[in-house]
Design a protein around this motif. Structure first.
Motif, short mmCIF file in Angstrom:
data_model
loop_
_atom_site.label_atom_id
_atom_site.label_comp_id
_atom_site.label_asym_id
_atom_site.label_seq_id
_atom_site.Cartn_x
_atom_site.Cartn_y
_atom_site.Cartn_z
N HIS A 92 9.94 2.61 5.70
CA HIS A 92 8.65 2.20 5.13
C HIS A 92 7.97 3.39 4.46
O HIS A 92 7.27 4.17 5.11
CB HIS A 92 7.74 1.60 6.22
CG HIS A 92 6.53 0.92 5.67
ND1 HIS A 92 6.11 -0.33 6.10
CD2 HIS A 92 5.63 1.30 4.73
CE1 HIS A 92 5.02 -0.69 5.45
NE2 HIS A 92 4.70 0.29 4.61
N HIS A 94 6.12 4.78 0.48
CA HIS A 94 5.62 4.45 -0.86
C HIS A 94 5.69 5.76 -1.65
O HIS A 94 4.68 6.45 -1.80
CB HIS A 94 4.18 3.94 -0.80
CG HIS A 94 3.98 2.76 0.09
ND1 HIS A 94 4.24 1.47 -0.32
CD2 HIS A 94 3.56 2.66 1.37
CE1 HIS A 94 3.99 0.62 0.69
NE2 HIS A 94 3.58 1.32 1.72
N LYS A 227 9.00 -7.38 -0.34
CA LYS A 227 7.90 -7.03 0.58
C LYS A 227 6.78 -8.03 0.34
O LYS A 227 6.46 -8.35 -0.80
CB LYS A 227 7.42 -5.61 0.28
CG LYS A 227 6.09 -5.21 0.92
CD LYS A 227 6.27 -4.71 2.34
CE LYS A 227 4.98 -4.21 2.97
NZ LYS A 227 4.41 -3.02 2.36
N ASP A 358 5.19 4.60 6.75
CA ASP A 358 4.12 4.36 5.77
C ASP A 358 3.72 5.64 5.04
O ASP A 358 2.54 5.82 4.71
CB ASP A 358 2.89 3.72 6.42
CG ASP A 358 2.28 2.64 5.54
OD1 ASP A 358 2.67 2.54 4.36
OD2 ASP A 358 1.40 1.91 6.03
N VAL A 463 -2.30 -0.53 -0.41
CA VAL A 463 -1.17 -1.34 0.04
C VAL A 463 -1.30 -1.60 1.53
O VAL A 463 -1.08 -2.70 2.00
CB VAL A 463 0.18 -0.66 -0.29
CG1 VAL A 463 1.32 -1.41 0.36
CG2 VAL A 463 0.39 -0.66 -1.81
N ASP A 464 -1.70 -0.56 2.31
CA ASP A 464 -1.73 -0.76 3.76
C ASP A 464 -3.11 -0.77 4.37
O ASP A 464 -4.05 -0.46 3.73
CB ASP A 464 -0.91 0.32 4.43
CG ASP A 464 0.53 -0.04 4.23
OD1 ASP A 464 1.14 0.56 3.33
OD2 ASP A 464 1.01 -0.94 4.89
ZN LIG Z 1 2.95 0.46 3.52
#
Ligand SMILES: [Zn+2]
Length: 464
Positions: A92, A94, A227, A358, A463-464
């Motif tokens: 995970h 980015h 995703k 992340d 995104v998160d």
């Molecule tokens: Zn993420």
């Protein structure tokens, strides 16, 4: 030499050249490299093995074991009191984004900087990641508000072609989510600031048909994995962290279409109720999972669904709360309060755990800090190491070619000082990285992850 003989030679020249070049490349591939270290973790065993040796030829591992005899012509690299391991994987990341600085400064920059500049910055993230020992990543979402560029696809392809140094990437392109939901790039901005409501070409859907269309559009444009955000998230302004955002019918269509196209589905999900719906829909992994209850985790275990806990994201946000607006601070605190128990329960119940951080929420290249958080929350060090190697390879669908140190697999090999079983933070001090037989690093890194904290280029959409 007469003209006729000359012409004959000229005709033969390409063949002679091809033969010569062929000989050179065969000879280069024949030069074996023997990596030695005091111990070895092969990615699958329950313990480390002493006196590890890995023999590499070309891009492959040709032999691996304890106290192996080294071929006479091999180049020996003795790494000393260190542990050899398969290249780590992060399920995970980015790589094209960076959310690690002040939230509001970053939001302004994301509409200031052009996408080409952001793509160039992403190459530095890729390099920092591979130099930290992560030779493979599953990159779960790349989106630039108001843009239709596929920067993650471009980065993956450039790495594959050897233009840019970075990890092997499996990319998701734009995360798929609901209007006004966690992935809506226009959420929190004034209405119609970007001229139109986002649609399936931005990953934004409002029906099962839209879900199929978005999946097809993303695969068409280079996605390796799909995703979706099925619940709210922490770093978005217009939603609650755990509300359901995709309906069961939308999820079912999304998973069905992805699996028909042989792509796995990773879902961003904090809420418990919607996690159960996602598991029912057949997703392959649940990302974050902060509020999942033991009954939900048991369902995951029974269906073989992976949990990608991304503990580092919460660690980072909680250590820098002043960087985020009050509404986001409250969401982060709620998720942080729930996720430690959730993770402990997942370990106890034997849920399959994939290593994923992340990265982008925190500076790229610090991915290995996730290991210590996992161990602090009750995971055995050897299991944490397996999650970042064999488990991730299984989730990513690449276990046939990498993830363990075994004969015939790609030579993705790293070394860290000392023994990671007695001190898991050794994973944060990887000093040797080989990817597909090529040495990327043997000594200090060229990209300093710590320096990224002050990097002014905090650019991204939430995104998160
Ligand atoms: Zn993420």
């Amino acid at each position: 030499m007469n003209i006729l003989a000359c012409a004959r030679w000229a005709r033969l020249l390409p063949a002679i050249l091809a033969l010569a070049i062929g000989t050179i490349s065969i000879r280069a591939a024949d030069n074996a490299i023997a990596l030695k270290a005091k111990r070895i973790f092969d990615g699958k065993s329950k313990s480390l093995v002493p006196n590890g040796v890995v023999i590499v030829q070309g891009d492959r591992i040709v032999d691996v074991g304890s106290n192996l005899a080294v071929p006479g012509d091999a180049q020996v690299i003795d790494l000393g009191d260190a542990t050899l391991a398969p290249g780590f994987m992060d399920a995970h990341t980015h790589l094209t984004l960076d959310y690690s600085g002040d939230y509001n400064v970053r939001r302004l920059k994301e509409v200031d900087l052009n996408v080409s500049e952001q793509a160039i910055i992403a190459t530095v993230h890729a390099r920092a990641t591979v130099e930290a020992g992560f030779t493979t990543v599953r990159d779960l979402g790349s989106r630039f508000v108001g843009s239709r560029e596929f920067v993650d696809v471009a980065l993956r392809n450039s790495i594959n072609k050897g233009v840019v140094m970075g990890p092997r990437m499996l990319v998701a392109t734009k995360g798929i989510g609901a209007s006004g939901g966690h992935f809506d790039p226009t959420s929190g901005f004034r209405d119609f600031l970007f001229g139109r409501e986002p649609d399936y070409t931005d990953g934004i859907i409002d029906s099962p048909d839209d879900a199929r269309k978005a999946v097809r559009f993303e695969v068409k444009n280079g996605a390796d994995v799909i995703k979706a955000a099925v619940s709210g998230g922490v770093l978005s302004l217009a939603d609650e962290v755990d509300t359901p955002q995709l309906t069961p019918a939308e999820m079912a269509a999304l998973v069905d279409e992805s699996h028909r196209l042989r792509k796995k589905v990773a879902v961003h999900c904090h809420g418990d109720e919607v996690a159960r719906e996602a598991i029912e829909a057949g997703v392959d992994s649940i990302e974050h999972g902060s509020f999942m209850k033991p009954e939900t985790l048991t369902r995951m275990k029974n269906k073989g669904v992976f949990l990608t806990p991304t503990l580092m994201a919460t660690e980072w946000i909680m250590s820098k709360l002043e960087n985020y607006p009050p509404a986001l601070q409250a969401k982060a605190k709620a998720a942080a309060a729930a996720r430690s128990d959730m993770f402990r329960n997942a370990v106890k119940l034997g849920v399959k755990i994939s290593f994923g951080t992340d990265a982008a929420v925190f500076p790229h290249g610090q991915n290995a800090r996730e290991f210590k958080v996992m161990v602090d929350l009750g995971m055995q060090p050897i299991e944490a190491l397996r999650s970042a190697t064999a488990n991730d390879a299984e989730l990513l669908g690449i276990a046939q070619k990498t993830g363990t140190l075994e004969k015939g697999k790609l030579a993705d090999i790293i070394a860290m000082p000392g023994d990671p079983i007695t001190d898991i933070t050794a994973t944060e001090r990887v000093f040797f990285v080989m990817k597909e037989g090529k040495i990327i690093r043997n000594g200090p890194p060229t990209v300093h992850a710590a320096a990224k904290e002050t990097d002014p280029a905090n650019v991204a959409a939430p995104v998160d």
